[in-house]
Design a protein around this motif. Sequence first.
Motif, mmCIF file in Angstrom:
data_model
loop_
_atom_site.group_PDB
_atom_site.id
_atom_site.type_symbol
_atom_site.label_atom_id
_atom_site.label_comp_id
_atom_site.label_asym_id
_atom_site.label_seq_id
_atom_site.Cartn_x
_atom_site.Cartn_y
_atom_site.Cartn_z
ATOM 1 N N MET A 1 0.843 -1.192 0.000
ATOM 2 C CA MET A 1 0.000 0.000 0.000
ATOM 3 C C MET A 1 0.882 1.247 0.000
ATOM 4 S SD MET A 1 -2.856 -1.132 2.832
ATOM 5 C CE MET A 1 -3.825 0.338 2.544
ATOM 6 N N PRO A 2 0.491 2.279 -0.714
ATOM 7 C CA PRO A 2 1.307 3.500 -0.762
ATOM 8 C C PRO A 2 1.338 4.210 0.587
ATOM 9 C CG PRO A 2 -0.812 3.866 -1.817
ATOM 10 C CD PRO A 2 -0.736 2.393 -1.532
ATOM 11 N N VAL A 3 2.475 4.869 0.891
ATOM 12 C CA VAL A 3 2.661 5.606 2.144
ATOM 13 C C VAL A 3 2.400 7.084 1.905
ATOM 14 C CG1 VAL A 3 4.288 6.226 3.969
ATOM 15 C CG2 VAL A 3 4.355 3.928 2.944
ATOM 16 N N ARG A 4 1.665 7.680 2.820
ATOM 17 C CA ARG A 4 1.379 9.105 2.687
ATOM 18 C C ARG A 4 2.682 9.923 2.731
ATOM 19 N NH1 ARG A 4 -3.988 10.614 4.053
ATOM 20 N NH2 ARG A 4 -5.237 8.879 4.861
ATOM 21 N N ARG A 5 2.760 10.921 1.868
ATOM 22 C CA ARG A 5 3.919 11.804 1.869
ATOM 23 C C ARG A 5 3.980 12.594 3.179
ATOM 24 N NH1 ARG A 5 4.684 15.549 -3.237
ATOM 25 N NH2 ARG A 5 4.928 13.458 -4.124
ATOM 26 N N SER A 6 2.842 13.005 3.709
ATOM 27 C CA SER A 6 2.814 13.771 4.953
ATOM 28 C C SER A 6 3.355 12.948 6.115
ATOM 29 C CB SER A 6 1.396 14.242 5.266
ATOM 30 O OG SER A 6 0.520 13.127 5.403
ATOM 31 N N SER A 7 3.130 11.639 6.108
ATOM 32 C CA SER A 7 3.654 10.781 7.168
ATOM 33 C C SER A 7 5.173 10.719 7.114
ATOM 34 C CB SER A 7 3.072 9.369 7.062
ATOM 35 O OG SER A 7 1.678 9.386 7.327
ATOM 36 N N ILE A 8 5.699 10.684 5.902
ATOM 37 C CA ILE A 8 7.161 10.675 5.749
ATOM 38 C C ILE A 8 7.750 11.967 6.311
ATOM 39 C CG2 ILE A 8 9.048 10.649 4.083
ATOM 40 C CD1 ILE A 8 7.279 8.918 2.281
ATOM 41 N N VAL A 9 7.102 13.090 6.011
ATOM 42 C CA VAL A 9 7.582 14.383 6.507
ATOM 43 C C VAL A 9 7.507 14.430 8.026
ATOM 44 C CG1 VAL A 9 7.153 16.865 6.535
ATOM 45 C CG2 VAL A 9 6.985 15.597 4.380
ATOM 46 N N LEU A 10 6.370 14.000 8.591
ATOM 47 C CA LEU A 10 6.213 14.009 10.044
ATOM 48 C C LEU A 10 7.254 13.112 10.717
ATOM 49 C CD1 LEU A 10 2.335 13.871 10.479
ATOM 50 C CD2 LEU A 10 3.844 15.801 10.982
ATOM 51 N N ALA A 11 7.498 11.947 10.162
ATOM 52 C CA ALA A 11 8.482 11.033 10.728
ATOM 53 C C ALA A 11 9.875 11.652 10.693
ATOM 54 C CB ALA A 11 8.471 9.708 9.977
ATOM 55 N N GLY A 12 10.205 12.307 9.578
ATOM 56 C CA GLY A 12 11.509 12.957 9.472
ATOM 57 C C GLY A 12 11.688 14.050 10.503
ATOM 58 N N ILE A 13 10.648 14.879 10.659
ATOM 59 C CA ILE A 13 10.716 15.955 11.661
ATOM 60 C C ILE A 13 10.826 15.366 13.061
ATOM 61 C CG2 ILE A 13 9.450 17.878 12.701
ATOM 62 C CD1 ILE A 13 8.201 18.412 9.966
#
Length: 362
Positions: free
Chosen positions: A1-13
């Motif tokens: 399943m595709p991963v939300r781009r916003s989740s990637i950003v939040l995880a990075g922050i």
Amino acid sequence: MPVRRSSIVLAGIGVVLIVLGVLVRFVVVPVASKLPGSTNLSVTYSGTATLLNSSALQSGDTKNVIAANVPTTVDRRLKVTGIYGDTAIVSDDLTIHAGSQTLPSDHTYALNRSTLEGVAPPAGVSVEPSVGALSSMFPIGPAANSSYRYYDSTTRGIVPISYTGHATRDGRSVNLYTISSTGPVKDPGLLKLLPPSLPKKLIAGLAPLLPAAERAKFTPAVLSALPNPIPLSYTGTTSIVAAVDSQTGIPITETISEQVVVNVTAGSQTLSLIPVLALDFHLTPASTAYLANKAKTTGELLTLIKVIVPVALVVIGVVLLVIAILRRHKRAAAPAAPVATVAAGRGEAQPESSRLDANPPH
């Protein structure tokens, strides 16, 4: 399943904030806790002094040779004069105002900027031999035990510091320490103020000022055996009681007693004569209030950078990571509802307009 781009950003922050929290606690805090190069602290003590009147001594005026219980103030200034990596060069200067006399007492130390213990100085820098001992200040978060040692500038000796308990001073939690030191005077600045020898007739004139036990030792035979002039030596005794802020290491109250006694060597025995210098002074109420306030503001800053900022960064970072994990996948798109049509005459659905056309009115 595709991963939300916003989740990637939040995880990075979140990861960045957690790393920053760790860096602040274990990298920034130790650096910020070092003795700053801008250190410049001035305080005042008050008390009394007993002083040698050199002019009266030289003139033979034995009645006025000692000035006792003279009201005294002491101005003390601690200043960092140089930074060499983890080593700070610190001047600890006292100016004693006793009656009409002004007595300087200046000292320079090389200190470790974290432990504040004496260290070997950089090449070309002259300091006093305080290696391994405290001399002017306690470190941040002083230990509540007797593990410290103290460098006594009067005797140039190193003695233990005794921890005597815990208390409160001016609203601050403090550790109580006591220091005691006795030995031959080796402070060059102090020795310059004291006569190295005296004519025999002046020593004889001092006999009435001596305690009875010491006066009895100065028999005519002892006195006649002494050289002329008579060489003098001095013994210094220092006692300090300090209430030190348990968070910042700043002294809130401090009482200092110093005494210098003149000695004469007669044969195999050393005879102590009289105190030629005695100082008893303590931090003034104004200086105590100033130091307590400084300890409070410094303590608040330490709490901010040691506890609040690192914890806040880590907590926010963890929350962002949890949010990123919980909403990491996109929802699958819902399938479109099928539209079925039935042809007329075959049971298939038809648009309403077709049915109307198929059944014209009669």
